[in-house]
Design a protein around this motif. Structure first.
Motif, PDB file in Angstrom:
ATOM      1  N   LEU A 178       0.838  -1.202   0.000  1.00 42.32           N
ATOM      2  CA  LEU A 178       0.000   0.000   0.000  1.00 42.32           C
ATOM      3  C   LEU A 178       0.873   1.251   0.000  1.00 42.32           C
ATOM      4  O   LEU A 178       0.592   2.230  -0.695  1.00 42.32           O
ATOM      5  CB  LEU A 178      -0.914  -0.018   1.224  1.00 42.32           C
ATOM      6  N   TYR A 179       1.970   1.194   0.755  1.00 40.08           N
ATOM      7  CA  TYR A 179       2.918   2.308   0.779  1.00 40.08           C
ATOM      8  C   TYR A 179       3.565   2.495  -0.597  1.00 40.08           C
ATOM      9  O   TYR A 179       3.703   3.615  -1.080  1.00 40.08           O
ATOM     10  CB  TYR A 179       3.984   2.069   1.856  1.00 40.08           C
ATOM     11  N   LEU A 180       3.939   1.395  -1.238  1.00 32.54           N
ATOM     12  CA  LEU A 180       4.502   1.484  -2.595  1.00 32.54           C
ATOM     13  C   LEU A 180       3.495   2.081  -3.565  1.00 32.54           C
ATOM     14  O   LEU A 180       3.848   2.889  -4.421  1.00 32.54           O
ATOM     15  CB  LEU A 180       4.937   0.099  -3.091  1.00 32.54           C
ATOM     16  N   ARG A 181       2.235   1.668  -3.424  1.00 33.98           N
ATOM     17  CA  ARG A 181       1.213   2.217  -4.318  1.00 33.98           C
ATOM     18  C   ARG A 181       1.043   3.711  -4.073  1.00 33.98           C
ATOM     19  O   ARG A 181       0.878   4.494  -5.016  1.00 33.98           O
ATOM     20  CB  ARG A 181      -0.117   1.472  -4.138  1.00 33.98           C
ATOM     21  N   VAL A 192      -2.199   3.460   5.506  1.00 35.90           N
ATOM     22  CA  VAL A 192      -0.968   2.859   6.027  1.00 35.90           C
ATOM     23  C   VAL A 192      -0.622   3.462   7.385  1.00 35.90           C
ATOM     24  O   VAL A 192      -0.253   2.749   8.324  1.00 35.90           O
ATOM     25  CB  VAL A 192       0.204   3.050   5.041  1.00 35.90           C
ATOM     26  N   ALA A 193      -0.735   4.761   7.515  1.00 35.86           N
ATOM     27  CA  ALA A 193      -0.339   5.453   8.747  1.00 35.86           C
ATOM     28  C   ALA A 193      -1.190   5.041   9.947  1.00 35.86           C
ATOM     29  O   ALA A 193      -0.722   5.121  11.090  1.00 35.86           O
ATOM     30  CB  ALA A 193      -0.403   6.963   8.548  1.00 35.86           C
ATOM     31  N   LYS A 194      -2.409   4.585   9.703  1.00 34.89           N
ATOM     32  CA  LYS A 194      -3.279   4.172  10.817  1.00 34.89           C
ATOM     33  C   LYS A 194      -2.693   3.013  11.607  1.00 34.89           C
ATOM     34  O   LYS A 194      -2.881   2.930  12.815  1.00 34.89           O
ATOM     35  CB  LYS A 194      -4.659   3.770  10.283  1.00 34.89           C
ATOM     36  N   THR A 195      -1.997   2.119  10.923  1.00 35.35           N
ATOM     37  CA  THR A 195      -1.500   0.919  11.599  1.00 35.35           C
ATOM     38  C   THR A 195       0.016   0.828  11.657  1.00 35.35           C
ATOM     39  O   THR A 195       0.551   0.017  12.393  1.00 35.35           O
ATOM     40  CB  THR A 195      -2.029  -0.348  10.891  1.00 35.35           C
ATOM     41  N   SER A 196       0.706   1.640  10.906  1.00 32.61           N
ATOM     42  CA  SER A 196       2.159   1.527  10.816  1.00 32.61           C
ATOM     43  C   SER A 196       2.859   2.115  12.028  1.00 32.61           C
ATOM     44  O   SER A 196       2.425   3.107  12.600  1.00 32.61           O
ATOM     45  CB  SER A 196       2.664   2.232   9.561  1.00 32.61           C
ATOM     46  N   ARG A 197       3.975   1.502  12.372  1.00 36.41           N
ATOM     47  CA  ARG A 197       4.845   2.035  13.422  1.00 36.41           C
ATOM     48  C   ARG A 197       6.127   2.575  12.794  1.00 36.41           C
ATOM     49  O   ARG A 197       7.083   2.868  13.492  1.00 36.41           O
ATOM     50  CB  ARG A 197       5.160   0.956  14.442  1.00 36.41           C
ATOM     51  N   ASN A 198       6.137   2.694  11.486  1.00 32.85           N
ATOM     52  CA  ASN A 198       7.311   3.152  10.758  1.00 32.85           C
ATOM     53  C   ASN A 198       7.326   4.680  10.697  1.00 32.85           C
ATOM     54  O   ASN A 198       6.441   5.283  10.084  1.00 32.85           O
ATOM     55  CB  ASN A 198       7.301   2.557   9.349  1.00 32.85           C
ATOM     56  N   PRO A 199       8.326   5.335  11.316  1.00 26.53           N
ATOM     57  CA  PRO A 199       8.380   6.797  11.322  1.00 26.53           C
ATOM     58  C   PRO A 199       8.461   7.399   9.920  1.00 26.53           C
ATOM     59  O   PRO A 199       7.954   8.493   9.680  1.00 26.53           O
ATOM     60  CB  PRO A 199       9.639   7.127  12.112  1.00 26.53           C
ATOM     61  N   ALA A 200       9.079   6.697   8.991  1.00 22.92           N
ATOM     62  CA  ALA A 200       9.193   7.215   7.624  1.00 22.92           C
ATOM     63  C   ALA A 200       7.821   7.380   6.972  1.00 22.92           C
ATOM     64  O   ALA A 200       7.602   8.313   6.209  1.00 22.92           O
ATOM     65  CB  ALA A 200      10.068   6.292   6.777  1.00 22.92           C
TER      66      ALA A 200
END
Length: 194
Positions: free
Chosen positions: A48-51, A71-79
């Protein structure tokens, strides 16, 4: 990167290759065509991030933002949080960007230069938030020398006289020999031209 199941990995590699080769429309097609192999037709976070990146490269900010929000709702990735904030800023959605930025800046991985940049963006919308960011950046020993003048200017604009004074003294220390990174001292016009 997280370990991907085989269908995820194939789609991920193909989509990344397409993006890296300037074929973002193909990356979107690859990801969208692979939906049927995922449980409940739900695209994994990484794809989803790639898309979102591919949509952004195509100039389709709305679709990119929709994917980034998901993606941001569930991601723990700061980027990913950082990308979402910058995407929102780029289309003028400052209030939503500030909401995400308030969570993002709590992360220990946030660099002082990022704090300065965000303080500048939000100075008119939320001066108190910007003040807190500038104070934190000014207190960080990793603040790069080339950012000191910017911190000083923002501190002045935000009424932070103490921070402004510290930055002024720091500039004096940085420029004692006239060769500090990002700050140059020229004694004559010939040196400037050279």
């Amino acid at each position: 990167a997280d370990q991907l199941a085989e269908p995820d990995r194939v789609a991920d590699l193909a989509a990344r290759a397409a993006i890296e080769n300037g074929a973002s429309a193909d990356a979107i097609t690859i990801i969208d065509a692979s939906v049927s192999v995922f449980p409940h037709g739900q695209i994994p976070e990484g794809l989803l991030y790639l898309r979102a990146r591919a949509h952004d490269a195509q100039g389709n900010k709305g679709a990119a933002l929709a994917d980034m929000r998901t993606v941001a709702k569930t991601s723990r990735n700061p980027a990913i949080s950082n990308q979402l904030i910058h995407s929102l800023i780029s289309i003028g959605k400052l209030k939503e960007a500030r909401k995400h930025a308030k969570s993002y800046v709590k992360l220990p991985s946030v660099k002082p230069l990022e704090l300065v940049q965000l303080a500048h963006v939000f100075k008119n919308l939320d001066a108190n938030f910007s003040r807190s960011l500038i104070k934190r950046a000014a207190d960080d020993p990793k603040l790069p020398p080339h950012a000191v003048a910017g911190v000083m200017a923002l501190a002045n604009a935000l009424g932070l006289a103490e921070v402004e004074g510290r930055m002024m003294r720091l500039i004096g220390e940085i420029t004692k020999d006239g060769t500090a990174a990002g700050i140059f001292r020229y004694d004559n016009i010939e040196d400037v031209i050279a």
